[in-house]
Design an enzyme around this catalytic site. Structure first.
Site, PDB file in Angstrom:
ATOM      1  N   ASP A   1       0.849  -1.176   0.000  1.00  0.00           N
ATOM      2  CA  ASP A   1       0.000   0.000   0.000  1.00  0.00           C
ATOM      3  C   ASP A   1       0.899   1.246   0.000  1.00  0.00           C
ATOM      4  O   ASP A   1       2.125   1.153   0.034  1.00  0.00           O
ATOM      5  CB  ASP A   1      -0.941  -0.032   1.222  1.00  0.00           C
ATOM      6  CG  ASP A   1      -2.210   0.771   0.984  1.00  0.00           C
ATOM      7  OD1 ASP A   1      -3.257   0.442   1.559  1.00  0.00           O
ATOM      8  OD2 ASP A   1      -2.154   1.732   0.176  1.00  0.00           O
TER       9      ASP A   1
ATOM     10  N   GLU B   1     -10.326   6.782   4.138  1.00  0.00           N
ATOM     11  CA  GLU B   1      -9.337   6.203   5.059  1.00  0.00           C
ATOM     12  C   GLU B   1      -9.454   6.805   6.457  1.00  0.00           C
ATOM     13  O   GLU B   1     -10.557   6.942   6.987  1.00  0.00           O
ATOM     14  CB  GLU B   1      -7.940   6.372   4.448  1.00  0.00           C
ATOM     15  CG  GLU B   1      -7.854   5.713   3.066  1.00  0.00           C
ATOM     16  CD  GLU B   1      -6.463   5.719   2.511  1.00  0.00           C
ATOM     17  OE1 GLU B   1      -6.265   6.245   1.410  1.00  0.00           O
ATOM     18  OE2 GLU B   1      -5.561   5.164   3.174  1.00  0.00           O
TER      19      GLU B   1
HETATM   20  C1  GLC Z   1      -4.297   4.187  -0.113  1.00  0.00           C
HETATM   21  C2  GLC Z   1      -5.247   3.042   0.175  1.00  0.00           C
HETATM   22  C3  GLC Z   1      -5.337   2.025  -0.925  1.00  0.00           C
HETATM   23  C4  GLC Z   1      -5.123   2.697  -2.271  1.00  0.00           C
HETATM   24  C5  GLC Z   1      -3.714   3.236  -2.303  1.00  0.00           C
HETATM   25  C6  GLC Z   1      -3.421   4.001  -3.597  1.00  0.00           C
HETATM   26  O1  GLC Z   1      -3.556   4.494   1.029  1.00  0.00           O
HETATM   27  O2  GLC Z   1      -5.042   2.334   1.385  1.00  0.00           O
HETATM   28  O3  GLC Z   1      -6.637   1.412  -0.840  1.00  0.00           O
HETATM   29  O4  GLC Z   1      -5.316   1.748  -3.318  1.00  0.00           O
HETATM   30  O5  GLC Z   1      -3.428   4.079  -1.198  1.00  0.00           O
HETATM   31  O6  GLC Z   1      -4.227   5.141  -3.660  1.00  0.00           O
END
Ligand code: GLC
Length: 612
Positions: free
Chosen positions: A291, A496
């Site tokens: 991530d 988030e």
């Molecule tokens: C974010 C999220 C993830 C996402 C990634 C790219 O922090 O946790 O779900 O795909 O970053 O944006």
């Protein structure tokens, strides 16, 4: 050194078997080229020299990161193709793969169809609908030149305090398992006999998908984002891991590791779960992506010991790293760790094989650039009709009439005068929620779509007068000639951690708006939210009807289709609606299960069947 097109390399030949192409290409790569393939960077640092000097394998857009505000698909395709040209100027001409969070349509791109967020789709329990949404989403993503979406989120959200509950189809594992069918839409449906765990992408109208976030992201203590899931392995497997088996059986090409921890072990450094379980036991043959800057968080304080973080994550089984900015340092550190024997070359080769496998399966070597013939499909009527169907099916009718023998819905579209009120009645940004236009969403006319107010205006007869006031005046409320009111309130957009809550109330004085109207006029309340919110009994009893609309997206007419009776309600709660915040977490199997509305609850207008 030779350029790839000069010689008849096996990996350049689309008639050769995928695995032969993978092996041939891997055998020609230097360590630095291998590490480059494992590196994903954000578009803002993806200069031509970065792409060429570091052989970068992948680029992503952070939420909302695009060519410019309100850029159209053609602008995105120009941008992505520009990066691809740089990638193809490298010695071995390995195409880059571009990733984005297209999690409810191609939601970063202006004019794209915005589908309901996952919690609303969970209320439909309609796997075929999810698959059709996947097909439409893949077309709109490929129209922008992008080949990879970080979707679906297959979290099983067990606590609505989590800021990502709306990205979860349900608190119930079986519903989440069912809705993984979106993968067959995004990637295409694998043929009978397809090897479980081996990536499958049908063709140029499909995208690479990403099951996320492995594993247990929705089960953290108190719903804390990136928190700690405390459970036995059996419960982790039964509740949170089960959907991944369905993803693997559909040939999902990538899996994203979770920021969260399991019993204190950070997923990004958990070799048992990432390698021994996901890869060895379950047979996953695509690639595991980290991530966003997740490796930094493996050290305390974050970023304090890059080499240790990288060592931990790569040896645990992370294959591609979403760096996303400090890629020079990442490449240098990873090369150092391999050259000094701290990360075996076999681990690097395994990671690069997986990445190349997905790129070959996706046909990127044969078709590296955008297919401009798809541009007309973005936001097209069939897609908007599909989204409207999804909205309609996701609506959950929680209350219909103060006296059950006198249902309040469906509403009379020929009523003389209707009051439309509330903060969410005419706000496209609010009804789309987070991950739309920007990372955490915003208010206003953020894209093309139909608000609730606009949908009501289309639905009612010519003789019907509509009065719209977000906060109705006392004069308006004093009128005696208003047939009924529709009050739309709810949450502001979030993503988030910005959505983590220590209380769950209707924001923007929603309860006061409801009370001021419902005390005087028969009222339908439409709640726009990513999750259940507190509904005090005193407030609930004032409402004549209540609909949970979740985060419906761009096609507001899907809501009026049911409130004016063109279709009956069919949505059922995919999550428990708690009676009081203090009950949380409250799930079906909780010991004392005493919700306001139970999991599976949902009224219809015509039948009395209240629960599935
Ligand atoms: C974010 C999220 C993830 C996402 C990634 C790219 O922090 O946790 O779900 O795909 O970053 O944006």
């Amino acid at each position: 050194m030779e350029k790839a097109e000069d010689l008849n390399f096996i990996y350049r030949n689309p008639n050769e078997p995928i695995e032969a192409r993978v092996k041939d290409l891997l055998s020609r790569m230097t360590l630095k080229e291998k590490v480059g393939q494992m590196t994903q960077i954000e578009r803002r640092v993806a200069t031509p020299s970065a792409m060429k000097d570091f052989s970068i394998g992948s680029i992503l857009s952070a939420g909302g990161s695009g060519p410019f505000e309100n850029a159209l698909s053609a602008d995105w395709a120009d941008m992505v193709d520009g990066f691809q040209r740089s990638a193809l100027e490298t010695r071995l001409q390995i195409p880059m793969v571009y990733g984005i969070d297209a999690v409810h349509g191609n939601n970063n791109v202006y004019g794209a169809t915005i589908f309901p967020h996952n919690v609303g789709l969970g209320a439909t329990r309609d796997a075929d609908l999810a698959e059709r949404i996947g097909v439409a989403t893949a077309l709109e993503v490929r129209a922008s030149g992008i080949q990879y979406t970080f979707a679906p989120c297959v979290a099983v959200c067990r606590d609505p305090r989590w800021g990502r509950c709306y990205e979860s189809y349900s608190e119930d594992t079986e519903i989440v398992r069912k809705m993984t069918s979106i993968i067959s839409g995004l990637q295409g449906k694998p043929p009978q006999g397809h090897e479980k765990g081996y990536p499958f992408i049908m063709g140029r109208n499909n995208t690479i998908a990403c099951a996320k976030h492995f594993v247990g992201d929705g089960g953290t203590h108190k719903g804390l984002n990136e928190g700690n899931t405390i459970s036995s392995y059996d419960d982790l497997e039964r509740i949170h891991m089960a959907p991944y088996l369905d993803c693997l059986s559909q040939g999902v090409s990538t899996v994203m590791a979770s920021f969260s921890s399991w019993n204190g072990s950070k997923l990004h450094a958990d070799r048992f779960l990432l390698t021994e379980v996901l890869k060895d036991k379950l047979g996953f043959k695509g690639f595991v992506i980290s991530d966003w800057a997740a490796l930094d968080k493996l050290c305390d304080p974050p970023g304090s010991n890059n080499r240790f973080c990288i060592l931990s994550a790569i040896n645990a089984g992370i294959d591609m790293v979403m760096v996303p900015f400090k890629f020079e340092q990442f490449v240098e550190d990873l090369v150092y760790l391999v050259e000094h024997g701290e990360i075996p070359m076999s681990r690097i080769d395994d990671a690069v094989e997986r990445i190349l496998r997905v790129k070959f399966v996706a046909g990127l070597f044969e078709h590296p650039f955008a297919d401009r013939s798809l541009l007309d499909i973005v936001g097209c009527k069939p897609h908007r009709d599909l989204a409207r169907e999804a909205v309609r099916k996701s609506m959950v009718l929680l209350k219909n009439g103060k006296d059950p023998r006198k249902p309040f819905l469906p509403l009379d579209r020929k009523a003389k005068r209707i009051l439309v009120a509330g903060t969410h009645a005419d706000d496209l940004g609010y009804q789309c929620g987070g991950w739309t236009a920007t990372w955490d969403g915003k208010s206003g006319r953020i894209t093309i779509g139909t608000t609730i107010l606009e949908a009501i205006k289309k639905a009612v007869g010519d003789e019907t007068e509509i009065i719209y006031e977000q906060y109705p005046s006392t004069d308006t409320l004093a009128r005696q000639d208003i047939s009924f009111a529709i009050v739309a309130v709810g949450e502001d957009p979030y993503a988030e951690f910005t959505g983590d809550r220590s209380e769950l109330v209707i924001p923007f004085n929603g309860p006061d708006i409801i009370s001021s109207v419902a005390d005087r006029i028969p009222t339908l309340v439409i709640l726009i939210s990513g999750r259940p919110l507190t509904l005090e009994p005193s407030l609930l009893e004032k409402m004549d009807a209540l609909v949970a609309a979740w985060l419906p997206g761009s096609e507001g007419e899907g809501m009026t289709d049911v409130i004016f009776g063109d279709y009956d309600f069919e949505g059922k709660l995919p999550v428990t609606w708690f009676k009081s915040f203090e009950q949380l977490p409250l799930n079906v199997e909780s010991n004392s299960y005493d919700p306001l509305y139970p999991f599976g609850f949902g009224l219809t207008c015509n039948k009395k069947k209240a629960i599935q």
